[in-house]
Design a protein around this motif. Structure first.
Motif, mmCIF file in Angstrom:
data_model
loop_
_atom_site.group_PDB
_atom_site.id
_atom_site.type_symbol
_atom_site.label_atom_id
_atom_site.label_comp_id
_atom_site.label_asym_id
_atom_site.label_seq_id
_atom_site.Cartn_x
_atom_site.Cartn_y
_atom_site.Cartn_z
ATOM 1 N N LEU A 1 -8.018 1.695 0.070
ATOM 2 C CA LEU A 1 -8.065 0.704 1.162
ATOM 3 C C LEU A 1 -8.528 1.298 2.476
ATOM 4 O O LEU A 1 -9.127 0.609 3.295
ATOM 5 C CB LEU A 1 -6.681 0.093 1.406
ATOM 6 N N CYS B 1 0.813 -1.218 0.000
ATOM 7 C CA CYS B 1 0.000 0.000 0.000
ATOM 8 C C CYS B 1 0.847 1.271 0.000
ATOM 9 O O CYS B 1 1.924 1.322 0.595
ATOM 10 C CB CYS B 1 -0.853 -0.056 1.269
ATOM 11 N N ARG C 1 -2.731 0.163 -4.539
ATOM 12 C CA ARG C 1 -3.539 0.143 -3.302
ATOM 13 C C ARG C 1 -3.119 1.367 -2.471
ATOM 14 O O ARG C 1 -1.918 1.628 -2.329
ATOM 15 C CB ARG C 1 -3.286 -1.151 -2.532
ATOM 16 N N CYS D 1 -3.880 4.067 0.968
ATOM 17 C CA CYS D 1 -4.544 4.635 2.148
ATOM 18 C C CYS D 1 -4.305 6.142 2.076
ATOM 19 O O CYS D 1 -3.224 6.576 1.662
ATOM 20 C CB CYS D 1 -3.925 4.118 3.440
#
Ligand code: LLP
Length: 389
Positions: A183, A110, A134, A136
């Motif tokens: 995510l 991520c 991915r 955050c």
């Protein structure tokens, strides 16, 4: 003076200054840390920035925790040390295109993304490579960690993360971009935090934010929550408390964070993992008596351990050659041509003589990794305890 366990005879034969890592302490710390986390959907990532010495990274990778990186160099070092790529997270306010490309092709778990501008760039590069990133989103939660001003990161005036007010539109954007897989959320409020209250406050803020975000029209699911790092250590007591209070830290999340069974918790601990296993070993060159104080001038300088000069940080100093002599007060200073090259002032330590070997304790985190060659001094280098056995 109570000193730690040092193989003094062996260390005495090695040219100073150098970092000495006690691997028994590191292994014990990792044992306590990994046994404290029993929940299968909780994930610890070691913050590589604290210390990237190869033997340390390998030992940490072996313990099963993941890695938190802030540069392409750290991602590469983590992979080479054996961290599985699917346990690597990549943060940082200014990732370059090359770093993003490299991390994408390594299929890291991520990216912790700090702005919508960065989100667009990651999306474009992922598109070029026909990959999905991915992601955050790093939120600036505006929480005061009550730690040193230079290492607090979660306040509005810091450069880090996306503000709470800008978060909804950033999440909407992440949901729309084709090569981005949203995510969840990432946070980090600061470092050397020993009072759990700011973490509890962060947990409460996260609970509210998750609810708000999941109600957005694009119906995002916050499946991963990364609370960053920051757990502090006791610099004053490396011998009595070599292992940080991981239990209090994780209990704070257990108590205050409302995690659903399908949600994953991530943390990024750096200092608490490696600080107490590292020591800067230095030798006394001169004992100089001033008008009203005396100086122990050592062969390590601010280029070897910059924390006292940069943050006013305290590192306990022990005299390993004469541990039991009467204590006297010294300013312990380095050889660098700057008046800020002072490790500690008016410090009581066993009577110091030229040639004595001193240990600057709790220097494993942000010690060797922040060393420089200022004054054209050589980098300190290191000795790993296992190689002395
Ligand atoms: N995650 C993020 C996003 C961070 O910025 C940091 C540290 C960590 C995790 C790890 O934090 P820790 O668990 O080590 O507190 N050089 C300073 C510390 C700077 C910390 C920078 N960020 C010092 O020597 O005290």
């Amino acid at each position: 003076m109570i000193t730690g366990h040092f193989p003094v005879a062996q260390l005495n034969a090695i040219p100073t200054p150098f970092y000495y890592y006690d691997m028994d302490i590191l292994r014990e710390t990792l044992h306590v840390l990994t046994h404290e986390v029993t929940e299968p959907n909780w994930h610890v990532h070691y913050a590589v920035k604290a210390c990237a010495t190869e033997a340390i990274l390998r030992t940490i990778a072996n313990s099963g925790v993941g890695a938190d990186c802030v540069s392409g160099g750290e991602v590469k070092a983590a992979i080479e040390a054996g961290f599985p790529t699917d346990k690597i997270v990549f943060a940082g306010v200014a990732k370059t295109d090359d770093e993003i490309r490299y991390a994408l092709t390594q299929h890291i778990f991520c990216f912790n993304v700090e702005s919508t501008e960065e989100l667009t760039v990651i999306n474009d590069i992922a598109h070029e490579l026909n990959l999905t990133a991915r992601v955050c989103l790093r939120v600036n939660p505006n929480i005061d960690a009550h730690t040193h001003a230079k290492i607090t990161t979660g306040l509005k005036e810091n450069k880090f993360g996306i503000s709470i007010s800008a978060l909804p539109s950033a999440v909407e954007m992440a949901c729309l971009l084709h090569n981005i897989d949203f995510l969840g959320l990432h946070f980090h409020i600061g470092s050397q935090i020993t009072d759990m209250a700011p973490f509890a406050q962060l947990a409460q803020r996260i609970n509210q934010l998750v609810e708000d975000i999941e109600n957005l029209p694009c119906k995002p699911v916050v499946q991963h929550i990364n609370v960053g790092g920051g757990l502090g250590i006791l610099y004053e007591h490396p011998n009595h408390f070599p292992i940080p209070n991981f239990k209090a830290y994780f209990d704070t999340w257990r108590q205050h964070l409302h995690l659903r069974p399908d949600q994953h918790l991530h943390c990024e601990l750096g200092r608490s993992v490696v600080a107490q296993c590292g020591n800067l070993m230095t030798r006394v060159l001169y004992v100089k008596r001033g008008d009203n104080k005396q100086f122990a001038i050592v062969d390590a300088g601010m280029n070897d351990l910059i924390r006292p000069a940069l943050y006013g940080a305290f590192h306990r100093v022990e005299n390993l050659t004469h541990p039991d002599d009467d204590e006297q007060l010294y300013d312990i200073v380095g050889p660098v041509c700057e008046s800020s090259d002072v490790f500690v002032e008016n410090y009581a330590i066993s009577h110091v003589q030229r040639g004595d070997l001193l240990a600057m304790r709790s220097a494993g985190a942000y010690g060797e990794i922040m060393a420089s060659q200022y004054n054209l001094r050589r980098l300190p280098g290191h000795v790993i305890s296992d190689t002395l056995k």
